[in-house]
Write a protein that holds these residues in place. Sequence first.
Motif, PDB file in Angstrom:
ATOM      1  N   LYS A  17      -1.774   6.579  37.032  1.00  0.00           N
ATOM      2  CA  LYS A  17      -3.106   5.967  37.052  1.00  0.00           C
ATOM      3  C   LYS A  17      -3.727   6.169  38.431  1.00  0.00           C
ATOM      4  O   LYS A  17      -4.048   5.204  39.131  1.00  0.00           O
ATOM      5  CB  LYS A  17      -3.035   4.475  36.708  1.00  0.00           C
ATOM      6  N   PRO A  18      -3.900   7.412  38.841  1.00  0.00           N
ATOM      7  CA  PRO A  18      -4.448   7.657  40.186  1.00  0.00           C
ATOM      8  C   PRO A  18      -5.906   7.252  40.278  1.00  0.00           C
ATOM      9  O   PRO A  18      -6.643   7.260  39.274  1.00  0.00           O
ATOM     10  CB  PRO A  18      -4.290   9.171  40.350  1.00  0.00           C
ATOM     11  N   ASN A  19      -6.332   6.892  41.473  1.00  0.00           N
ATOM     12  CA  ASN A  19      -7.750   6.669  41.728  1.00  0.00           C
ATOM     13  C   ASN A  19      -8.455   8.018  41.823  1.00  0.00           C
ATOM     14  O   ASN A  19      -7.825   9.062  41.996  1.00  0.00           O
ATOM     15  CB  ASN A  19      -7.945   5.889  43.031  1.00  0.00           C
ATOM     16  N   LEU A  20      -9.778   8.010  41.735  1.00  0.00           N
ATOM     17  CA  LEU A  20     -10.535   9.259  41.786  1.00  0.00           C
ATOM     18  C   LEU A  20     -10.369   9.971  43.123  1.00  0.00           C
ATOM     19  O   LEU A  20     -10.519  11.193  43.198  1.00  0.00           O
ATOM     20  CB  LEU A  20     -12.012   8.982  41.507  1.00  0.00           C
ATOM     21  N   ASN A  21     -10.057   9.224  44.174  1.00  0.00           N
ATOM     22  CA  ASN A  21      -9.866   9.871  45.480  1.00  0.00           C
ATOM     23  C   ASN A  21      -8.395  10.163  45.785  1.00  0.00           C
ATOM     24  O   ASN A  21      -8.053  10.517  46.916  1.00  0.00           O
ATOM     25  CB  ASN A  21     -10.477   9.024  46.597  1.00  0.00           C
ATOM     26  N   ASP A  22      -7.534  10.041  44.784  1.00  0.00           N
ATOM     27  CA  ASP A  22      -6.132  10.446  44.942  1.00  0.00           C
ATOM     28  C   ASP A  22      -6.014  11.917  44.548  1.00  0.00           C
ATOM     29  O   ASP A  22      -5.660  12.256  43.421  1.00  0.00           O
ATOM     30  CB  ASP A  22      -5.210   9.592  44.052  1.00  0.00           C
ATOM     31  N   TYR A  23      -6.327  12.785  45.480  1.00  0.00           N
ATOM     32  CA  TYR A  23      -6.395  14.218  45.185  1.00  0.00           C
ATOM     33  C   TYR A  23      -5.006  14.837  45.081  1.00  0.00           C
ATOM     34  O   TYR A  23      -4.093  14.493  45.834  1.00  0.00           O
ATOM     35  CB  TYR A  23      -7.204  14.940  46.263  1.00  0.00           C
ATOM     36  N   ALA A  24      -4.872  15.758  44.134  1.00  0.00           N
ATOM     37  CA  ALA A  24      -3.611  16.468  43.957  1.00  0.00           C
ATOM     38  C   ALA A  24      -3.228  17.193  45.236  1.00  0.00           C
ATOM     39  O   ALA A  24      -4.073  17.811  45.899  1.00  0.00           O
ATOM     40  CB  ALA A  24      -3.723  17.464  42.801  1.00  0.00           C
ATOM     41  N   ASP A  25      -1.963  17.100  45.599  1.00  0.00           N
ATOM     42  CA  ASP A  25      -1.397  17.753  46.792  1.00  0.00           C
ATOM     43  C   ASP A  25      -2.023  17.258  48.089  1.00  0.00           C
ATOM     44  O   ASP A  25      -1.853  17.878  49.146  1.00  0.00           O
ATOM     45  CB  ASP A  25      -1.537  19.281  46.718  1.00  0.00           C
ATOM     46  N   GLY A  26      -2.796  16.174  48.017  1.00  0.00           N
ATOM     47  CA  GLY A  26      -3.423  15.631  49.213  1.00  0.00           C
ATOM     48  C   GLY A  26      -4.580  16.449  49.749  1.00  0.00           C
ATOM     49  O   GLY A  26      -5.036  16.229  50.874  1.00  0.00           O
ATOM     50  N   VAL A  27      -5.077  17.398  48.948  1.00  0.00           N
ATOM     51  CA  VAL A  27      -6.194  18.249  49.367  1.00  0.00           C
ATOM     52  C   VAL A  27      -7.485  17.696  48.774  1.00  0.00           C
ATOM     53  O   VAL A  27      -7.606  17.578  47.549  1.00  0.00           O
ATOM     54  CB  VAL A  27      -5.983  19.708  48.909  1.00  0.00           C
ATOM     55  N   TRP A  54      -9.233   7.755  31.632  1.00  0.00           N
ATOM     56  CA  TRP A  54     -10.516   8.345  32.008  1.00  0.00           C
ATOM     57  C   TRP A  54     -11.688   7.431  31.657  1.00  0.00           C
ATOM     58  O   TRP A  54     -12.689   7.394  32.380  1.00  0.00           O
ATOM     59  CB  TRP A  54     -10.679   9.724  31.383  1.00  0.00           C
ATOM     60  N   SER A  55     -11.590   6.681  30.591  1.00  0.00           N
ATOM     61  CA  SER A  55     -12.676   5.753  30.265  1.00  0.00           C
ATOM     62  C   SER A  55     -12.807   4.683  31.344  1.00  0.00           C
ATOM     63  O   SER A  55     -13.920   4.219  31.649  1.00  0.00           O
ATOM     64  CB  SER A  55     -12.431   5.103  28.895  1.00  0.00           C
ATOM     65  N   GLU A  56     -11.686   4.286  31.941  1.00  0.00           N
ATOM     66  CA  GLU A  56     -11.712   3.288  33.013  1.00  0.00           C
ATOM     67  C   GLU A  56     -12.185   3.877  34.340  1.00  0.00           C
ATOM     68  O   GLU A  56     -12.721   3.164  35.193  1.00  0.00           O
ATOM     69  CB  GLU A  56     -10.319   2.677  33.181  1.00  0.00           C
ATOM     70  N   ALA A  57     -12.007   5.177  34.518  1.00  0.00           N
ATOM     71  CA  ALA A  57     -12.415   5.824  35.770  1.00  0.00           C
ATOM     72  C   ALA A  57     -13.894   6.198  35.773  1.00  0.00           C
ATOM     73  O   ALA A  57     -14.544   6.194  36.822  1.00  0.00           O
ATOM     74  CB  ALA A  57     -11.574   7.073  36.013  1.00  0.00           C
ATOM     75  N   LEU A  58     -14.425   6.528  34.598  1.00  0.00           N
ATOM     76  CA  LEU A  58     -15.806   7.017  34.527  1.00  0.00           C
ATOM     77  C   LEU A  58     -16.786   5.864  34.322  1.00  0.00           C
ATOM     78  O   LEU A  58     -17.456   5.735  33.297  1.00  0.00           O
ATOM     79  CB  LEU A  58     -15.929   8.047  33.391  1.00  0.00           C
ATOM     80  N   GLY A  79     -17.443   8.317  29.611  1.00  0.00           N
ATOM     81  CA  GLY A  79     -16.430   7.277  29.713  1.00  0.00           C
ATOM     82  C   GLY A  79     -16.528   6.274  28.582  1.00  0.00           C
ATOM     83  O   GLY A  79     -15.512   5.852  28.007  1.00  0.00           O
ATOM     84  N   THR A  80     -17.749   5.893  28.241  1.00  0.00           N
ATOM     85  CA  THR A  80     -17.966   4.979  27.115  1.00  0.00           C
ATOM     86  C   THR A  80     -17.510   5.617  25.807  1.00  0.00           C
ATOM     87  O   THR A  80     -16.883   4.967  24.960  1.00  0.00           O
ATOM     88  CB  THR A  80     -19.448   4.593  27.018  1.00  0.00           C
ATOM     89  N   PHE A  81     -17.799   6.892  25.644  1.00  0.00           N
ATOM     90  CA  PHE A  81     -17.384   7.643  24.458  1.00  0.00           C
ATOM     91  C   PHE A  81     -15.860   7.650  24.334  1.00  0.00           C
ATOM     92  O   PHE A  81     -15.305   7.431  23.249  1.00  0.00           O
ATOM     93  CB  PHE A  81     -17.933   9.065  24.568  1.00  0.00           C
ATOM     94  N   LEU A  82     -15.159   7.873  25.445  1.00  0.00           N
ATOM     95  CA  LEU A  82     -13.700   7.971  25.406  1.00  0.00           C
ATOM     96  C   LEU A  82     -13.032   6.641  25.070  1.00  0.00           C
ATOM     97  O   LEU A  82     -11.885   6.631  24.586  1.00  0.00           O
ATOM     98  CB  LEU A  82     -13.182   8.498  26.741  1.00  0.00           C
ATOM     99  N   LYS A  83     -13.723   5.524  25.310  1.00  0.00           N
ATOM    100  CA  LYS A  83     -13.146   4.227  24.962  1.00  0.00           C
ATOM    101  C   LYS A  83     -12.814   4.133  23.481  1.00  0.00           C
ATOM    102  O   LYS A  83     -11.892   3.427  23.085  1.00  0.00           O
ATOM    103  CB  LYS A  83     -14.111   3.098  25.336  1.00  0.00           C
ATOM    104  N   HIS A  84     -13.569   4.842  22.657  1.00  0.00           N
ATOM    105  CA  HIS A  84     -13.335   4.793  21.211  1.00  0.00           C
ATOM    106  C   HIS A  84     -12.003   5.434  20.822  1.00  0.00           C
ATOM    107  O   HIS A  84     -11.523   5.236  19.704  1.00  0.00           O
ATOM    108  CB  HIS A  84     -14.473   5.488  20.471  1.00  0.00           C
ATOM    109  N   PHE A  85     -11.419   6.191  21.727  1.00  0.00           N
ATOM    110  CA  PHE A  85     -10.185   6.910  21.425  1.00  0.00           C
ATOM    111  C   PHE A  85      -9.036   6.435  22.316  1.00  0.00           C
ATOM    112  O   PHE A  85      -8.004   7.097  22.394  1.00  0.00           O
ATOM    113  CB  PHE A  85     -10.399   8.414  21.610  1.00  0.00           C
ATOM    114  N   ALA A  86      -9.218   5.279  22.954  1.00  0.00           N
ATOM    115  CA  ALA A  86      -8.273   4.792  23.949  1.00  0.00           C
ATOM    116  C   ALA A  86      -7.146   3.959  23.364  1.00  0.00           C
ATOM    117  O   ALA A  86      -6.405   3.330  24.106  1.00  0.00           O
ATOM    118  CB  ALA A  86      -9.015   3.991  25.017  1.00  0.00           C
ATOM    119  N   SER A  87      -7.014   3.955  22.064  1.00  0.00           N
ATOM    120  CA  SER A  87      -5.921   3.240  21.406  1.00  0.00           C
ATOM    121  C   SER A  87      -5.490   4.032  20.189  1.00  0.00           C
ATOM    122  O   SER A  87      -6.312   4.639  19.502  1.00  0.00           O
ATOM    123  CB  SER A  87      -6.368   1.832  20.991  1.00  0.00           C
ATOM    124  N   GLU A  88      -4.190   4.017  19.918  1.00  0.00           N
ATOM    125  CA  GLU A  88      -3.680   4.742  18.752  1.00  0.00           C
ATOM    126  C   GLU A  88      -4.276   4.200  17.462  1.00  0.00           C
ATOM    127  O   GLU A  88      -4.442   4.939  16.489  1.00  0.00           O
ATOM    128  CB  GLU A  88      -2.154   4.616  18.674  1.00  0.00           C
TER     129      GLU A  88
END
Length: 349
Positions: A330-340, A67-71, A14-23
């Motif tokens: 911007k789903p939360n980590l527990n917002d599962y696809a199709d409710g499964v 993903w940087s904000e979620a991890l 997540g920290t790594f992805l922050k470096h790529f979180a802006s154009e």
Amino acid sequence: MQLQQRINAFIELGTFLKHFASETSAIEAPINENKVHFEAMQSAIVSAKNTNGWFTDDNLAYAFKSWSEALTQEQLTNWLSPYKISEERTAKAISIVMAGNIPLVGFHDFLCVLLAGHKAIAKVSSNDAALLPVLSNFLIAQEPAFKERITITSEKLPDFDAVIATGSDNTALYFNHYFGKYPSIIRKNRNSVAIIDGTESKAEMEALANDVFRYFGLGCRNVSKLYVPEGYDWDHLFNGMYSWKDVINNHKYMNNYDYNKAVYLMSLIPLLDNEFLLLKEDTAFSSPISVLFYQTYKDGTTLEALLAAEKAHIQCIVSKNHVPFGRAQKPNLNDYADGVDTMAFLLDL
């Protein structure tokens, strides 16, 4: 490898992805041992854009930022706290058949499999094949034990014990036939809708525009249909949509807009048009790129009952009483696809 070790590796990611979180963000003073990963990610981003014209700088940066904000330690701990993840678990091989409609669309399944203590066999789409290998190599550098837990392929799947596959209604028929003897989660087409009651603020309408236009509307969580009250003043909607007027400058989007407009006009179909978005009254849920379907309603209670009956076709509902405006992608980590519940499925294997 203990659960906290796995969590720690994803926190570093997540920290790594922050470096790529802006154009326009620049990588500042990368740690020497991670320089190879920074350079590999830069190369993967270029490859992703060249391969898939829908993967713009803006949309890639948005995915990385999300993903940087979620991890984070807090987000991951809160998400996993209801589950009992045994450290003595026998690792199963889980095949993940990923779609390629938006950047890293299969990453949540990948995350679930590895944090549950299983082995991830990710079959990437040709439309999104460049990014996950780089992120996987970064994870392995943080926690070498992941090397035996991660396989990425675009070819025929090796042996596996269970499968999570995402695709269309047509591919689901194939998935059910091919994977029928395995424990599985098979996902089909779904779309998201929004309910407007006419009292929304301009800020809420601008947030709804993000739900419509982010990723050019290609995600299952993108709003593809509106429900508006009878007599609705469309100026409120179009004023909010105006914040995304530059979407028409993308040649792929513009080609879809021009094509769909021509087809509808030749068929004498009534349209609402603001020169970058077409609104068409339609009972279907899945609208073409550059088109937003809508229906009017009289009574909110009756509408809620209608949508409940159609829940198998709906990924999420955006409104004042459901998913907030602007939060569809911007789903939360527990917002599962199709409710499964993917994590519960994996822990029960």
